[in-house]
Each structure stands twice: as C-alpha cells, then as structure tokens.
Design an enzyme around this catalytic site. Structure first.
Site, PDB file in Angstrom:
ATOM      1  N   GLY A  18      47.021  40.167  37.399  1.00  0.00           N
ATOM      2  CA  GLY A  18      46.545  39.733  36.086  1.00  0.00           C
ATOM      3  C   GLY A  18      47.399  40.189  34.917  1.00  0.00           C
ATOM      4  O   GLY A  18      46.988  40.093  33.762  1.00  0.00           O
ATOM      5  N   LYS A  19      48.608  40.639  35.190  1.00  0.00           N
ATOM      6  CA  LYS A  19      49.467  41.164  34.117  1.00  0.00           C
ATOM      7  C   LYS A  19      49.748  40.095  33.058  1.00  0.00           C
ATOM      8  O   LYS A  19      49.574  40.330  31.858  1.00  0.00           O
ATOM      9  CB  LYS A  19      50.799  41.681  34.704  1.00  0.00           C
ATOM     10  CG  LYS A  19      50.618  42.796  35.734  1.00  0.00           C
ATOM     11  CD  LYS A  19      51.949  43.267  36.302  1.00  0.00           C
ATOM     12  CE  LYS A  19      52.701  42.207  37.082  1.00  0.00           C
ATOM     13  NZ  LYS A  19      52.010  41.729  38.310  1.00  0.00           N
ATOM     14  N   SER A  87      56.943  46.034  38.562  1.00  0.00           N
ATOM     15  CA  SER A  87      57.495  47.404  38.498  1.00  0.00           C
ATOM     16  C   SER A  87      56.891  48.314  39.564  1.00  0.00           C
ATOM     17  O   SER A  87      56.139  49.242  39.249  1.00  0.00           O
ATOM     18  CB  SER A  87      57.388  48.012  37.094  1.00  0.00           C
ATOM     19  OG  SER A  87      56.170  47.767  36.461  1.00  0.00           O
TER      20      SER A  87
END
Ligand SMILES: Nc1ncnc2c1ncn2[C@@H]1O[C@H](COP(=O)(O)OP(=O)(O)OP(=O)(O)O)[C@@H](O)[C@H]1O
Ligand SMILES: [Mg+2]
Length: 187
Positions: A18-19, A87
């Site tokens: 959901g970034k 990341s």
C-alpha cells in the site's frame, strides 16, 4: 510556505502493501495545506533516475541509495519528501536514516505476504510463484522488517485513509507540520 520544514517519510513494505496508495493520499492532504511535497515512487524512479537497474542485491541497493540522495537534497532545503519503494534491506535504509538524521521518518507499511499475494494488484505474485519473475521480494528475495520505525501502518486493520491520517497526526504531533485548527468549542 517559505518556512516549510523538510522531512522524508520513508515508506517501506512489500509489493502490494500500500505504499503508493497511501503516499498519494498523504501527498494530496499535504498539498491542500500548501506544502511543496515531492514523491519519489519506486516505480517512477525505476523509469528514470534508476532506469536500467535490475533486482539483484547490488542494483536494489544502488536504487535505494539514489532515492536517499535525492530525498536528502530536497528535504535539507525544506522540501518534504515521501519515498515509496520496497527498500527491503535494513542496512541501506539505515544509511538513509543516518544521512537525514532527524529529518528521517521511517514508515512501515505493513501487510503480510499472504495479504499482498491475495491483493496481487499487478499480478506479480502469480508470476513470481510461477517462476517467471526471479528475485521477488517476499517470495524468492528477502524483506527485512524495520526494527524501530517511527510509524507502523497496519494496512490489514485500517483503510488507506486511516493510515494517511495516522501519518499526518504523527507529523503534527512532532512539529513537522502545523497543527490544523480543530473546531473550537463554544465559549
Ligand atoms: N488498508 C490498505 N492500505 C493500503 N492499500 C490497501 C489497503 N487495503 C487494500 N489496499 C489495496 O492494496 C493495494 C496496494 O497497492 P500499492 O500499489 O499501493 O502497493 P505498493 O506498496 O505501492 O506496491 P509496489 O511496491 O509493488 O509498488 C491497492 O490496490 C490498495 O487499494
Ligand atoms: Mg508502489
């Protein structure tokens, strides 16, 4: 907003956690308040700044270091940044943290592999399971959870809007943005 404070909301989490979804809502809400917020989304960065990089450990690290480099340039000049890339490696995230020090706000966008696989927005999990994509985070490549993130958004328990609000509340509570005026109670 000449006196705007710079900071970096460093989103990390699995593909499909959901970034991008949450970053867009936070971006919109901050813009409504007059912010000059910039978003460095993993998918966009890989089409320009990091075009040509793959998904080996080395290329992933290079990608994240580039994102951190730009986030640092912007945020130290008073421009708030959201980075929205997986990341996966703790060590490189910590490098970014050290670079930006107290401007760095790690946001763990949390969802289990099972949930992300169910969502499978881009159809990538199916491809990874079929072996069509190698080095897929969470399936055939590591994801190292943050140990001490400033914010954890539980996307299995709350809506994207609630997660965005949680992040704005954090920014207000910690003086990164001005508190919005609440409706005053009648005198
Ligand atoms: N509570 C929630 N928070 C965020 N997204 C949610 C939530 N519930 C369901 N979703 C859905 O999960 C999906 C998340 O996809 P999104 O593209 O934002 O993930 P991402 O973390 O950016 O992945 P990637 O690393 O592949 O870019 C969207 O389809 C979104 O609608
Ligand atoms: Mg995304």
């Amino acid at each position: 907003m000449a006196d705007e404070k710079g900071f970096t909301l460093w989103f990390t989490g699995l593909s499909g956690a959901g970034k991008t979804t949450i970053s867009k809502i936070v971006e919109e809400k901050l813009r409504e308040r007059g912010s000059r917020i910039e978003v460095l989304d993993g998918d966009v960065v890989r089409e320009n700044l990091s075009k040509g990089l793959g998904f080996s450990k080395e290329d992933r690290d290079t990608n994240i270091r580039r994102i951190a480099f730009v986030a640092n340039l912007l945020s130290r000049n008073g421009v708030p940044v959201i980075t929205a890339a997986i990341s996966p490696y703790r060590e490189i995230r910590d490098e970014a943290r050290q670079m930006m020090d107290d401007r760095f706000i790690e946001v763990y966008v949390k969802a289990s592999v099972e949930t992300c696989e169910e969502r499978d927005v881009k159809g990538l999990y199916a491809k990874a399971r079929a072996g069509e994509i190698k080095e897929f985070t969470g399936i055939s490549d590591p994801y190292e959870e943050p140990l001490n993130p400033e914010i954890v958004v539980e996307t299995e328990q709350q809506s994207p809007e609630q997660s965005a609000q949680q992040i704005l509340d954090y920014l207000e509570a910690n003086g990164f943005i001005a508190a919005t005026e609440r409706a005053a109670s009648p005198a």
